[in-house]
Every structure is written in C-alpha cells, then in structure tokens.
Design a protein around this motif. Structure first.
Motif, PDB file in Angstrom:
ATOM      1  N   ASP A  11      -2.557  -3.564   8.389  1.00  0.00           N
ATOM      2  CA  ASP A  11      -3.476  -4.675   9.123  1.00  0.00           C
ATOM      3  C   ASP A  11      -3.619  -4.497  10.489  1.00  0.00           C
ATOM      4  O   ASP A  11      -2.600  -4.361  11.222  1.00  0.00           O
ATOM      5  N   ILE A  27      -8.498 -16.627   6.356  1.00  0.00           N
ATOM      6  CA  ILE A  27      -8.105 -15.748   7.511  1.00  0.00           C
ATOM      7  C   ILE A  27      -9.320 -16.408   8.549  1.00  0.00           C
ATOM      8  O   ILE A  27      -9.149 -16.652   9.723  1.00  0.00           O
ATOM      9  N   THR A  39       0.330 -12.593   6.845  1.00  0.00           N
ATOM     10  CA  THR A  39      -0.601 -11.680   7.695  1.00  0.00           C
ATOM     11  C   THR A  39      -0.045 -11.845   8.926  1.00  0.00           C
ATOM     12  O   THR A  39       0.978 -12.715   9.107  1.00  0.00           O
ATOM     13  N   SER A  68      -9.725  -9.012  12.156  1.00  0.00           N
ATOM     14  CA  SER A  68      -8.581  -8.423  11.494  1.00  0.00           C
ATOM     15  C   SER A  68      -9.243  -7.683  10.347  1.00  0.00           C
ATOM     16  O   SER A  68     -10.161  -7.915   9.728  1.00  0.00           O
ATOM     17  N   TYR A  69      -8.551  -6.572   9.954  1.00  0.00           N
ATOM     18  CA  TYR A  69      -8.878  -5.740   9.083  1.00  0.00           C
ATOM     19  C   TYR A  69      -7.591  -5.191   8.210  1.00  0.00           C
ATOM     20  O   TYR A  69      -6.840  -4.546   8.726  1.00  0.00           O
ATOM     21  N   ILE A 127      -5.884  -3.526   4.494  1.00  0.00           N
ATOM     22  CA  ILE A 127      -5.988  -2.497   3.340  1.00  0.00           C
ATOM     23  C   ILE A 127      -4.753  -2.651   2.413  1.00  0.00           C
ATOM     24  O   ILE A 127      -3.862  -2.811   3.215  1.00  0.00           O
ATOM     25  N   VAL A 139     -10.121  -3.507  -2.522  1.00  0.00           N
ATOM     26  CA  VAL A 139      -8.858  -2.567  -1.822  1.00  0.00           C
ATOM     27  C   VAL A 139      -8.950  -2.663  -0.225  1.00  0.00           C
ATOM     28  O   VAL A 139      -8.042  -2.472   0.393  1.00  0.00           O
ATOM     29  N   PHE A 162     -12.691  -8.598   8.922  1.00  0.00           N
ATOM     30  CA  PHE A 162     -13.010  -9.983   9.246  1.00  0.00           C
ATOM     31  C   PHE A 162     -13.418  -9.830  10.686  1.00  0.00           C
ATOM     32  O   PHE A 162     -12.949  -9.324  11.664  1.00  0.00           O
ATOM     33  N   ARG A 221      -1.952  -1.919  -3.789  1.00  0.00           N
ATOM     34  CA  ARG A 221      -3.026  -2.052  -4.676  1.00  0.00           C
ATOM     35  C   ARG A 221      -3.937  -0.978  -5.087  1.00  0.00           C
ATOM     36  O   ARG A 221      -4.506  -0.528  -5.894  1.00  0.00           O
ATOM     37  N   GLY A 274       0.478  -8.203  -6.457  1.00  0.00           N
ATOM     38  CA  GLY A 274       1.912  -8.728  -6.152  1.00  0.00           C
ATOM     39  C   GLY A 274       2.273  -9.929  -5.516  1.00  0.00           C
ATOM     40  O   GLY A 274       1.157 -10.335  -4.792  1.00  0.00           O
TER      41      GLY A 274
HETATM   42  C1  P5A Z   1      -6.857  -8.720   7.077  1.00  0.00           C
HETATM   43  C2  P5A Z   1      -5.804  -8.291   7.606  1.00  0.00           C
HETATM   44  C3  P5A Z   1      -5.986 -10.289   5.473  1.00  0.00           C
HETATM   45  O1  P5A Z   1      -4.954 -10.833   5.234  1.00  0.00           O
HETATM   46  N1  P5A Z   1      -5.397 -10.398   7.837  1.00  0.00           N
HETATM   47  C4  P5A Z   1      -4.612  -9.114   8.347  1.00  0.00           C
HETATM   48  C5  P5A Z   1      -6.404 -10.215   6.852  1.00  0.00           C
HETATM   49  N2  P5A Z   1      -6.857  -9.982   4.574  1.00  0.00           N
HETATM   50  S1  P5A Z   1      -6.800 -10.058   2.715  1.00  0.00           S
HETATM   51  O2  P5A Z   1      -8.126  -9.801   2.269  1.00  0.00           O
HETATM   52  O3  P5A Z   1      -6.290 -11.101   2.437  1.00  0.00           O
HETATM   53  O4  P5A Z   1      -5.858  -9.004   2.573  1.00  0.00           O
HETATM   54  C6  P5A Z   1      -6.170  -7.554   2.860  1.00  0.00           C
HETATM   55  C7  P5A Z   1      -5.913  -6.484   1.720  1.00  0.00           C
HETATM   56  O5  P5A Z   1      -4.413  -6.851   1.296  1.00  0.00           O
HETATM   57  C8  P5A Z   1      -4.432  -6.435  -0.178  1.00  0.00           C
HETATM   58  N3  P5A Z   1      -3.711  -7.511  -0.884  1.00  0.00           N
HETATM   59  C9  P5A Z   1      -3.115  -7.449  -1.961  1.00  0.00           C
HETATM   60  N4  P5A Z   1      -2.583  -6.451  -2.401  1.00  0.00           N
HETATM   61  C10 P5A Z   1      -1.532  -6.706  -3.560  1.00  0.00           C
HETATM   62  N5  P5A Z   1      -1.176  -7.689  -3.929  1.00  0.00           N
HETATM   63  C11 P5A Z   1      -1.828  -8.810  -3.356  1.00  0.00           C
HETATM   64  N6  P5A Z   1      -1.491 -10.018  -3.920  1.00  0.00           N
HETATM   65  C12 P5A Z   1      -2.723  -9.022  -2.399  1.00  0.00           C
HETATM   66  N7  P5A Z   1      -3.233  -9.761  -1.532  1.00  0.00           N
HETATM   67  C13 P5A Z   1      -3.933  -8.818  -0.652  1.00  0.00           C
HETATM   68  C14 P5A Z   1      -5.986  -6.236  -0.603  1.00  0.00           C
HETATM   69  O6  P5A Z   1      -6.311  -4.954  -0.606  1.00  0.00           O
HETATM   70  C15 P5A Z   1      -6.687  -6.764   0.412  1.00  0.00           C
HETATM   71  O7  P5A Z   1      -8.187  -6.259   0.715  1.00  0.00           O
END
Ligand code: P5A
Length: 442
Positions: free
Chosen positions: A159, A202, A109, A316-317, A319, A284, A288, A323, A152
């Motif tokens: 982000d 986070i 991140t 931070s936001y 997607i 998805v 935050f 996924r 994955g």
């Molecule tokens: C928000 C943006 C963060 O990392 N930091 C920057 C904050 N949030 S999170 O929820 O941890 O991840 C954001 C989105 O990333 C996708 N995601 C994944 N996709 C595929 N494999 C993974 N292992 C994985 N981990 C997180 C998700 O869509 C998640 O909402």
C-alpha cells in the motif's frame, strides 16, 4: 537447491476444500498451508514466488518515485477515531484490547497511520510530492474467506500513499501509480485492465481497479476488446514527465472499462457489439484519489507558496501480492499443473537426475547444476529416488519454466533432454547448449 534436502510437501490427491484451480494447485504444489479460515503459511516454494512478486512490485514503486517504509500491523484505535473510521469500518476490522484496556486493531489498511507520520514531520509544500509505501500483512475479517489466498483474512498488501499540495499534484501522483501498476502486472506475466471502480470504505471520487480476466474471477466486468492488444509502457518511461504520464493514462482510460458496480449501460452501448467483452475478472490492484478525506480531520497541513495552510491532497494505492500469485496461476496453468512466467518462477529450471547413485548421472547433474547457478539460473535438482513418472509429474505440477532430464541413455550420446513447460516442446542438447538456451531468458 537439491530436492532431497528441500521441503516440498506435494499432495497427491486433490484437496476437497479447493474450489478454484489456483487454490488446488497451490495446495498440491506445497506452496501454502491453511492455519485457520483465511489464514495461510507460505511454505518454501510459495515464499520464493512471493519474494519474486514483491521484488517486481518494489522495483516499479521505486522507479515511479515512491519510497519504502514499514509500518506495524497493530494500530491504535485512537488514530482511527480521529478520521471517524473506527466506528464506520464495521465487523471486518479485528479489534483488540491490550492488558491496559487500550483499544488496538490489526490494520486492514494504513491511511490513518501514514497520515500521522506525515503530519509529524512535513510542514512545507517544498517537501512535496511525497509517496510512501510499504509491503505488510493486513487483516480483514471477511465473512466468506475463500479460494485460498485469493480472498484471505490475513493477506499481504503493498500500500502506497501520496501527499500533494493540490488536486493537480495529486492527479499527477495518481497517474504515476497508474503507469507503475501497468508495468508491475505486465512484468508478472499478466494482462491487467484498469477499470473505473467503486471506492467503498477507503472513500474518494476517483478510483480504478486493475483487473485480470479469468473465469473464476469474483467481479463481473465490461470492457472494450482493444485492451487485449494495448502496449504497456517500457522501462524507459519518464515518471518525472507529468504530461507523458497523463497521456498514457488517457490512452488507457478512453475505451470503455468498468466493474459491475460502476457499469453504465448507456455508455456501454456506444461500444460496437463485436468489440464488447463482458467477462469475469480478478482485482489485483486498486488505486484511489480521496483528496482531504484524512488530511483535514487529522490536521495534515503544509504551508503553501501563498503562505497559507493547506490540508494535503492524498491518494492510496494497493496491490495484493498474495492474491497476485493466485491470479498468475489462474491465468497460467494446464491439466498437469502450474506454468510459471519466468519472472516469478520459484526456480529458473528443474534438473531431473533419472538415476541418482549412477556415477555418470550424478556428475552430469552436478555439473549442470553448477553451470546453471553460474549463469544466474537458480536450479532445483531432483536427486531423489522416486520413480521417473513421479518425478516428471512433480516437475510439471510445480511449473518451473524448463526441465532438463539427465539419464544414462542421453549421456551415452552426449545429450540431455530439455523440455519447455509452457509449449511442451522437447529437444536433445549438449549440457552447454541447454545452459545457453535457458540462461538467455534468465
Ligand atoms: C489502497 C491501499 C485499499 O485498501 N488502502 C491502501 C487502499 N484498497 S483495497 O482495494 O481494499 O485493497 C488493495 C488490494 O489488496 C488486495 N486485497 C486482498 N487480497 C487477498 N485477500 C483479501 N481479502 C484482499 N482484500 C484486498 C487486492 O489486490 C486489492 O486490490
């Protein structure tokens, strides 16, 4: 694109390792190839869908006022030592040492790095609000990578990071992203439900996960049935109107909705039993608000209207576009394969030439191909010599919204057969009528 010149490695057998339908169909449709546990190549069909999804995300980020940048995947450990997360993050972080014995990491991140960019250039509250985003690969050494690109180790993330003078500004930034997310997922053909969520590594005190309901989802979720019927704001929504944003967020956060970590039985019981929906869901997106968690230790400060220095209030936001592709398939498939929503389909229509080499079939197929391209419907023309049954099965598997079959019998009566992948409905139409019908949705 002509199938005879394309690279579409379809699998006949169901791959044993695939436990959920999206993983199975992505492998069978030749969209992805596993290179190591939780690490995938995107093959041409997968890359097309990924580009479509990323473009929708980009358009909605830009519409909401966020600005695109691109930060590297490799980061310096020193930045993470400043925030204190280098030690806190644990084994999910892939740590690397370069030839000079410097500690680096593959970014899971980017809060620290974007805060460093901000503090290097921005000095005054007059330059706020600011929201910077990128779409970049992340690495998290998950203990159990599984379900293909759904969870994955290396995965794509959009982000975004917002910077504001105070909580009020940060809340407005949060609301804008909230609305942008509702629109983004709707445009990808999904019904997403914002749910109060835990903030994990986070940090912060305000957070929503955007959940798509699916039996194979990893999270247990609880929400009011009203969410299933709620209307998502249109493209004319005004992202500069803070009051309008706040009222949309209020509407979308009033009925009960929480993931299991945040579930509150006492509150839940206030929802009438017939209105309660407890289900499984796929996260998805996740947004935050964490205020000064990074800006304070890292010295990201601006001069306020009072002439004093203020650590900026941040959010931070995220997607996960990779996924998201899996979530779309979980939500839209049948026994024969994927059913793409038009907005993210890898091609707008498939043309099946039943008899390549036959002068009539070839010229009708080529003509249709040109007409579709001119009408903005990117077509895939199956000009291979496979059996008819195999051609139909392949088209169903890859899930293009429309299939147009060109055969000698139809040509005799001046028609082609048009099949809608979703409804299964078939009709015989002149080539012109087929193009008009399909171009309408493009
Ligand atoms: C928000 C943006 C963060 O990392 N930091 C920057 C904050 N949030 S999170 O929820 O941890 O991840 C954001 C989105 O990333 C996708 N995601 C994944 N996709 C595929 N494999 C993974 N292992 C994985 N981990 C997180 C998700 O869509 C998640 O909402």
């Amino acid at each position: 694109m002509r199938l005879s010149r394309y690279f579409l490695p379809l699998l006949k057998e169901n791959p044993k390792e695939a436990e959920i339908v999206s993983h199975r169909l992505m492998l069978r449709a030749g969209m992805i190839r596993q290179q190591a546990a939780g690490i995938y190549s995107m093959l041409p069909l997968g890359k097309r869908v990924l580009d479509k999804v990323c473009n929708i995300i980009r358009e909605e980020q830009n519409r909401s006022g966020a600005i695109e940048i691109l930060m590297p995947t490799i980061q310096s450990a020193d930045l993470w030592r400043e925030s204190g997360r280098y030690d806190d993050y644990g084994k999910e972080m892939l740590r690397i040492t370069d030839r000079h014995e410097r500690d680096l990491l593959y970014g899971p991140t980017n809060e620290e790095m974007v805060t460093d960019i901000f503090r290097s250039y921005v000095r005054s509250y007059k330059d706020l609000p600011l929201n910077l985003y990128h779409i970049q690969w992340k690495f998290r050494d998950e203990i159990r990578p599984r379900f293909g690109v759904m969870r994955g180790r290396e995965f794509l993330m959009k982000d975004a990071y917002s910077f504001d003078l105070d909580f009020e500004g940060a809340r407005a930034a949060y609301n804008r992203m909230f609305v942008a997310y509702l629109r983004t997922f709707e445009r990808c053909g999904l019904k997403s439900i914002p749910m109060r969520a835990d903030t994990g590594p986070i940090g912060g005190d305000l957070s929503h996960e955007f959940i798509v309901l699916a039996d194979t989802g990893e999270s247990e979720v609880f929400c009011h049935r009203d969410y299933l019927e709620m209307d998502v704001p249109g493209a004319d929504v005004d992202f500069t109107d803070d009051a309008q944003m706040a009222s949309i967020v209020e509407k979308w956060t009033t009925p009960y909705a929480a993931t299991d970590e945040m579930h509150d039985e006492a509150e839940w019981e206030k929802t009438p039993i017939p209105e309660r929906l407890s289900a499984r869901g796929i996260e998805v997106g996740h947004i935050f608000h964490f205020g000064t968690k990074y800006s304070e230790p890292m010295g990201a400060v601006v001069t306020g209207p009072d002439g004093k220095q203020h650590a900026v209030s941040m959010g931070s936001y995220g997607i996960g576009p990779t996924r998201l592709i899996a979530a779309i398939i979980e939500a839209s498939h049948d026994d024969n394969g994927i059913i793409w929503p038009e907005s993210v389909a890898p091609f707008g229509a498939g043309i099946i030439n039943m008899k390549p080499g036959d002068a009539g079939c070839d010229s009708w197929s080529d003509d249709l191909y040109a007409k579709f391209a001119a009408a903005g419907v990117d077509p895939l023309l199956d000009d291979t010599h496979e059996r008819a049954g195999a051609k139909f099965a392949a088209m169903d598997l890859i899930g293009l919204p429309w299939q147009v079959t060109v055969g000698p019998r139809g040509i005799g009566s001046g028609v082609v057969e048009v099949k809608n992948r979703k409804s299964g409905e078939k009709q015989e139409l002149s080539p012109e009528a087929a193009v008009n019908l399909i171009a309408k949705g493009a």
